[in-house]
Design a protein around this motif. Structure first.
Motif, PDB file in Angstrom:
ATOM      1  N   ASN A   1       0.834  -1.195   0.000  1.00  0.00           N
ATOM      2  CA  ASN A   1       0.000   0.000   0.000  1.00  0.00           C
ATOM      3  C   ASN A   1       0.874   1.252   0.000  1.00  0.00           C
ATOM      4  O   ASN A   1       2.067   1.203   0.332  1.00  0.00           O
ATOM      5  CB  ASN A   1      -0.924   0.007   1.223  1.00  0.00           C
ATOM      6  CG  ASN A   1      -2.019   1.052   1.115  1.00  0.00           C
ATOM      7  OD1 ASN A   1      -2.293   1.563   0.028  1.00  0.00           O
ATOM      8  ND2 ASN A   1      -2.641   1.389   2.225  1.00  0.00           N
ATOM      9  N   MET A   2       0.254   2.355  -0.359  1.00  0.00           N
ATOM     10  CA  MET A   2       0.894   3.659  -0.294  1.00  0.00           C
ATOM     11  C   MET A   2      -0.128   4.660   0.236  1.00  0.00           C
ATOM     12  O   MET A   2      -1.259   4.728  -0.263  1.00  0.00           O
ATOM     13  CB  MET A   2       1.404   4.097  -1.667  1.00  0.00           C
ATOM     14  CG  MET A   2       2.117   5.448  -1.643  1.00  0.00           C
ATOM     15  SD  MET A   2       2.877   5.885  -3.220  1.00  0.00           S
ATOM     16  CE  MET A   2       1.426   6.045  -4.250  1.00  0.00           C
ATOM     17  N   GLU A   3       0.240   5.424   1.255  1.00  0.00           N
ATOM     18  CA  GLU A   3      -0.646   6.399   1.870  1.00  0.00           C
ATOM     19  C   GLU A   3       0.078   7.732   2.007  1.00  0.00           C
ATOM     20  O   GLU A   3       1.300   7.775   2.175  1.00  0.00           O
ATOM     21  CB  GLU A   3      -1.118   5.928   3.250  1.00  0.00           C
ATOM     22  CG  GLU A   3      -1.967   4.671   3.223  1.00  0.00           C
ATOM     23  CD  GLU A   3      -2.398   4.247   4.616  1.00  0.00           C
ATOM     24  OE1 GLU A   3      -1.870   4.831   5.592  1.00  0.00           O
ATOM     25  OE2 GLU A   3      -3.250   3.358   4.729  1.00  0.00           O
ATOM     26  N   ALA A   4      -0.701   8.801   1.950  1.00  0.00           N
ATOM     27  CA  ALA A   4      -0.139  10.144   2.111  1.00  0.00           C
ATOM     28  C   ALA A   4      -1.188  11.043   2.740  1.00  0.00           C
ATOM     29  O   ALA A   4      -2.393  10.895   2.483  1.00  0.00           O
ATOM     30  CB  ALA A   4       0.308  10.711   0.768  1.00  0.00           C
ATOM     31  N   SER A   5      -0.734  11.958   3.573  1.00  0.00           N
ATOM     32  CA  SER A   5      -1.627  12.932   4.199  1.00  0.00           C
ATOM     33  C   SER A   5      -0.870  14.235   4.405  1.00  0.00           C
ATOM     34  O   SER A   5       0.309  14.233   4.760  1.00  0.00           O
ATOM     35  CB  SER A   5      -2.166  12.412   5.535  1.00  0.00           C
ATOM     36  OG  SER A   5      -1.113  12.242   6.468  1.00  0.00           O
ATOM     37  N   VAL A   6      -1.570  15.343   4.153  1.00  0.00           N
ATOM     38  CA  VAL A   6      -0.989  16.675   4.309  1.00  0.00           C
ATOM     39  C   VAL A   6      -2.020  17.553   5.004  1.00  0.00           C
ATOM     40  O   VAL A   6      -3.198  17.560   4.623  1.00  0.00           O
ATOM     41  CB  VAL A   6      -0.603  17.287   2.944  1.00  0.00           C
ATOM     42  CG1 VAL A   6      -0.042  18.693   3.135  1.00  0.00           C
ATOM     43  CG2 VAL A   6       0.407  16.406   2.221  1.00  0.00           C
TER      44      VAL A   6
END
Length: 520
Positions: free
Chosen positions: A74-79
């Protein structure tokens, strides 16, 4: 006097961590600030990059946090970003959030919020409002049996305030949706807006658009509505409304459309001023119809018209009608210098009518062309065999005596097929086209009014082969291995993203080719 302090550090142990600090000191509060920043790179069970920033000042405050996580599955990102402004004439708050993930399905969500308050006593002006925006994007995964792409967005904003002590307000909102799958595409857009200045104007407007496209059908609709009010100081005022609608529908061998317009704009000079128009079109292989009707009003005068055009197997018909009504008292104020009297007196309208009665003028007519079933036929000679249709070539000796024709006829096979083939492009999935069966039928003049060839391509299915996103890219004659780049940072390999095999179904396609000319 300003004093600046700056510290930075880089630590490489099990994780890579970087710290940054900066601050200032001054007798002026506006020049004092404090800035802290931290970035860390974690290499356990994947790759994770985290960044945090914070800023403190008398007038400006802000925070920023971002995280990117990459694992084999998986790949996750949050800003997240938050900012605050505190000034004597302006106050504002801003926030932005952005998140994304690949599991269970690729999804990206974004939201933006802004609130502001501006006030200036010197300018005698103020403004207070907010803006909200949301966006969501979804797509299919390799495990999905029905791949799709969906996008939704919504925006709202409003403002109230005053300019030179004159109050005003306004608002805008919009929504947009789009959905795409292997069978069709659907989209819709909705916009609304208002603007108001106390005692001067008030305007409202709405827009709606929707459309759908598939292999067998296309449909679009657009709607507009609005209201307005304008008041000027010299007694000029107007108050009106408008609405319109346009539709278009397309299908194999069929089309229909509608255009509808309504507008009303009375003012200080004209107590009544409006217009209405309606146009329709419907056409198929069997019959065609078109119409246009409308009416308009200015003060006591009104004009109406109606036109109908139709074409069916029995006749072609055109109907026209128009009417004009109103008062004719203005003819009393229309003098003719030669006769030294008004047009009303010359026509002696006092004998047949009076100035307080309405006058009517009606005009109508019809034109009909009745078709004959026998008519005049000019058919191409066709000879039918067990496997094909034979069409003799025209005699061109009179036009080109030196022409050398390879054969004296054209042969159309009753049944044929297109061989299967595959289309392959670099870095793209392979597209496979199957064998397509094509059949040809001939309708003789005895069976129909106009002889024709009916060509039918049977239903077939296009296949997109499974496709894995490449981990090696060719750039300027060299190959870039993304895995090698990541391995230099962490003991980790990029995950594989695979799009499963997809099928696109193409329905049966039928074409009619005329084999002659018929004049009814």
């Amino acid at each position: 006097v300003i004093t600046l302090n700056t510290n930075a550090g880089l630590y490489n142990q099990s994780d890579i961590v970087a710290h940054f600090k900066s601050s200032s000191f001054s007798v002026i509060d506006a020049l004092q600030y404090k800035l802290d920043g931290t970035t860390s790179l974690t290499r356990k069970r994947g790759l994770k990059l985290a960044t945090a920033l914070s800023l403190n000042n008398k007038f400006v405050e802000g925070n920023h946090d971002s995280t990117i996580s990459l694992t084999k599955r998986n790949m996750e990102a949050s800003v997240a970003t938050v900012a605050k402004v505190q000034c004597p004439v302006l106050k504002a708050n801003f926030r932005q959030d952005l998140t994304g993930t690949m599991k269970p399905k690729p999804t990206i969500s974004s939201s933006i919020n802004l609130k502001y308050d501006f006030a200036s006593s010197r300018l005698h002006s103020s403004a207070k409002g907010s803006v909200d925006h949301k966006l969501t994007l979804e797509s299919f995964t390799s495990e999905s049996f029905a791949p799709y792409l969906s996008m939704e967005t919504a925006t709202k904003s409003g403002i109230t305030g005053s300019v030179l002590s004159q109050k005003y307000s306004g608002a805008i909102s919009g929504e947009a949706n789009s959905y795409l799958d292997m069978k069709s595409t659907r989209s819709s857009v909705k916009l609304e807006g208002t603007s108001k200045m106390d005692g001067i104007w008030n305007v409202e407007a709405k827009e709606n658009f929707a459309g759908e496209v598939s292999m067998e059908h296309i449909y679009t609709v657009w709607e507009h509505s609005g209201k307005n009010h304008l008041q000027l100081r010299r007694g000029l005022s107007t108050n009106g409304e408008q609405s319109s609608k346009v539709t278009l529908e397309l299908a194999p061998w069929m089309v229909s459309s509608l255009i509808q317009v309504h507008a009303s704009q009375p003012c200080s000079f004209f107590k009544k001023a409006s217009i209405d128009q309606l146009a329709t079109l419907s056409a198929s292989l069997k019959d065609q119809r078109a119409s246009w009707k409308g009416e308009g009003h200015i003060q006591t005068v009104s004009l109406n018209h109606n036109m109908q055009l139709s074409n069916d197997p029995t006749e072609i018909r055109l109907d026209l009608a128009s009417s004009l009504e109103g008062y004719m008292s203005f003819l009393k104020d229309t003098p003719l210098p030669v006769y030294d009297s008004s047009l009303w007196d010359i026509l002696k309208l006092d004998v047949t009518t009076s100035a307080d009665k309405k006058q009517y003028l009606n005009i109508s007519g019809a034109l009909v062309y009745t078709k004959s079933r026998t008519g005049f036929q000019f058919s191409i000679p066709v000879k039918e065999t067990a496997e094909a249709f034979i069409i003799p070539r025209p005699d061109l000796q009179s036009l080109a005596s030196s022409a050398n024709l390879e054969s004296d006829y054209i042969r159309l096979a009753k049944k044929t097929s297109m061989a299967p083939f595959a289309l392959s492009l670099p870095s793209l999935p392979q597209v496979k086209f199957p064998r397509v069966e094509v059949s040809t039928e001939y309708s003789a003049p005895e069976q129909s009014t106009l002889p024709f060839f009916r060509v039918t391509a049977q239903e077939f299915q296009i296949t997109l082969s499974p496709f894995t996103l490449p981990k090696k890219l060719a750039l300027a004659g060299s190959v870039l291995d993304l895995n090698e780049v990541v391995n230099k940072i962490a003991d980790f390999d990029l995950p594989s993203f695979t799009i499963s095999e997809q099928n696109i179904k193409v329905p049966t396609l039928t074409f009619w080719l005329p084999a002659g000319i018929f004049v009814p």
